[in-house]
Enzyme design. Sequence first.
Site, PDB file in Angstrom:
ATOM      1  N   HIS A 113       0.746  -1.215  -0.027  1.00  0.00           N
ATOM      2  CA  HIS A 113      -0.007  -0.051   0.077  1.00  0.00           C
ATOM      3  C   HIS A 113       0.928   1.314   0.049  1.00  0.00           C
ATOM      4  O   HIS A 113       0.249   2.410  -0.360  1.00  0.00           O
ATOM      5  CB  HIS A 113      -1.165   0.018   1.053  1.00  0.00           C
ATOM      6  CG  HIS A 113      -0.203   0.271   2.471  1.00  0.00           C
ATOM      7  ND1 HIS A 113      -0.273  -0.672   3.543  1.00  0.00           N
ATOM      8  CD2 HIS A 113      -0.215   1.620   3.104  1.00  0.00           C
ATOM      9  CE1 HIS A 113       0.247  -0.022   4.574  1.00  0.00           C
ATOM     10  NE2 HIS A 113       0.487   1.222   4.275  1.00  0.00           N
ATOM     11  N   ASP A 144       0.251  -7.485   1.610  1.00  0.00           N
ATOM     12  CA  ASP A 144       0.837  -6.257   1.788  1.00  0.00           C
ATOM     13  C   ASP A 144       2.093  -6.213   1.873  1.00  0.00           C
ATOM     14  O   ASP A 144       2.852  -5.291   2.640  1.00  0.00           O
ATOM     15  CB  ASP A 144       0.089  -5.417   3.065  1.00  0.00           C
ATOM     16  CG  ASP A 144       0.417  -3.839   2.820  1.00  0.00           C
ATOM     17  OD1 ASP A 144       0.361  -3.577   1.858  1.00  0.00           O
ATOM     18  OD2 ASP A 144       0.124  -3.510   4.044  1.00  0.00           O
ATOM     19  N   SER A 219       4.837   2.514   8.182  1.00  0.00           N
ATOM     20  CA  SER A 219       4.372   1.311   7.272  1.00  0.00           C
ATOM     21  C   SER A 219       5.492   0.773   6.271  1.00  0.00           C
ATOM     22  O   SER A 219       6.233   1.664   5.655  1.00  0.00           O
ATOM     23  CB  SER A 219       3.167   1.350   6.234  1.00  0.00           C
ATOM     24  OG  SER A 219       1.820   1.859   7.035  1.00  0.00           O
ATOM     25  N   GLY A 269      -2.994  -5.698  -9.214  1.00  0.00           N
ATOM     26  CA  GLY A 269      -2.644  -4.695  -9.650  1.00  0.00           C
ATOM     27  C   GLY A 269      -3.475  -3.433  -9.139  1.00  0.00           C
ATOM     28  O   GLY A 269      -3.464  -2.320  -9.627  1.00  0.00           O
ATOM     29  N   VAL A 270      -4.064  -3.492  -7.756  1.00  0.00           N
ATOM     30  CA  VAL A 270      -4.644  -2.449  -7.287  1.00  0.00           C
ATOM     31  C   VAL A 270      -4.409  -2.147  -5.895  1.00  0.00           C
ATOM     32  O   VAL A 270      -3.838  -2.983  -5.280  1.00  0.00           O
ATOM     33  CB  VAL A 270      -6.224  -2.751  -7.413  1.00  0.00           C
ATOM     34  CG1 VAL A 270      -6.822  -2.800  -8.699  1.00  0.00           C
ATOM     35  CG2 VAL A 270      -6.609  -3.822  -6.306  1.00  0.00           C
TER      36      VAL A 270
END
Length: 549
Positions: A113, A144, A219, A269-270
Amino acid sequence: MKLKRQLWPLLLVLLLLPALACGGGASSGNNNRTDVTQVTDTPPPPPATNTPEPEPTEVSLAVNNLQDVRKAVVQIIAQGTFRDPAEGFQYNAAGAGTGFIIDQAGIAVTNNHVVTGAAFLQVYVYGESQPRNARVLGVSECSDLAVIDIDGEGFNYLEWYVGNIDVGLDVYTAGFPLGDPEYTLTRGIVSKARANGETSWASVDYVIEHDATINPGNSGGPLVDLNGRVVGVNYAGAFRVSQYFAIARDEAIRVIDQLRQGRDVTSIGVNGTAVGNDEGLTGIWVASVKSGSPADNVGIQPGDIILSLEGLILGVDGTMADYCDILRSRHLTDVMKVKVLRFDTEQVLEGQLNGLVLEQSFSFAAAVGSEVSSSSGSSGSATSYDYTIITDSSGLLRVEVPTNWNDVDGSAWGDANDPLGVAVRAAPNLNSWRNTWSTPGVFFGASLDLLDGLSDSERREMPDAVLDLDAFDYSASCTYDGRYDYTDPVYSGKYDLWTKCGDADSLYIVLAVLPEDLSYFVLVNVLIVTEADLDALDHILDSFIVVTN
């Protein structure tokens, strides 16, 4: 005299022998003895050899202490255009995250992300005032995780912790929280070694729960031990209760080893997040799309909501679990049916990942809208509806209906003692819906028994057979408009359109369909009284689903 002349040569030889035996030269007397003494005290030089000089010892760039962890931790600035559900489009926005180098060649780990959908990345390395560029090698939406390659080489890097990760292990969060360029280190312990890894943006088998403070911007950074070894990859936090989470070492290594080879893992791919509202709308909100990915190729855009994948409604429990289970059960090159809500235009689009591009779904509102305006004599309100999900008594059927269709009956289809299958009915008033043509409502049923013993060819004929049988029930009160083909990504079959039904001049749609594998039969009946009911019709036919596993 003659004897003396004969002995003289012999005497001369005897006098010379001691000097020759000591390595002396041709001279005689004390000078000769001095020369012999010098030769004896100084040994001859050793013979020449070709012994190579020792090579310099290679200095390891691996970090082995807590103080030097900062040398292998990087700040990542992702530049791009993203779409937030609350904020809308954020053009040329810069998001900040953390990463850490795992190879002296510049291979680094961060979160998906942080990087997916960015136009470019800038990476700030310890001791340098100017950023370096980096390229994404591979990403995993569900884990992730992402692996990037930083320009250059000769970097300090972190190694993985060796040993069991137990509760009570001292750990440290390293990174750049809140976009601050100054390196930060916080301390805590492992409070749970195997915590639930389901979130609205990832679905990890298990994660480490700890209390080494994480803030936005941490993150993708490392969770390390006292010796600077990586225990996990930080990715989430519950700030109000001081619970923070890191993707566990073993899970991370398994995925990272694939990503650094240039392969995406459980990803279309999002950069997505599970969303839902009080009206029962759920799905995966798309903040950004990776160029050239399956999502990009099918036509998914930032701001879209992925409603379903392979016919399964997504995000119902507020997590990515269903979405990721589907991806884990298939190859990323497989063709997968996808349904998308384009939020801006409120269009429902359908297509196939690695197949057909998105197109607007079949709309009954568009197909029969003119019939409503011309034949419906109802004076009821055409105000648009809010929606909710209802199920039958068995939980096998699920469909979206208007919230004011709150009189719901989930009993079996047909005789309770010998049912045909499962069913659910909904209307503002079921008694009025059953006995008049002036109250909108829906019947949704599914049956295995209707197909029992039939061949595939006979099963394909079932929609026409059922519609022919039902026609006797409506012919006295309605005008038959015709029978039409119906196809969506999950079902195919036929529907009958009846107009001018009863004194209300309502419309009645009877849909009979089968899934691709012909395993069960579905019947959907919807009574349309006002224009608002047309919108309800599309919601019903976009959302009805039979749970088969």
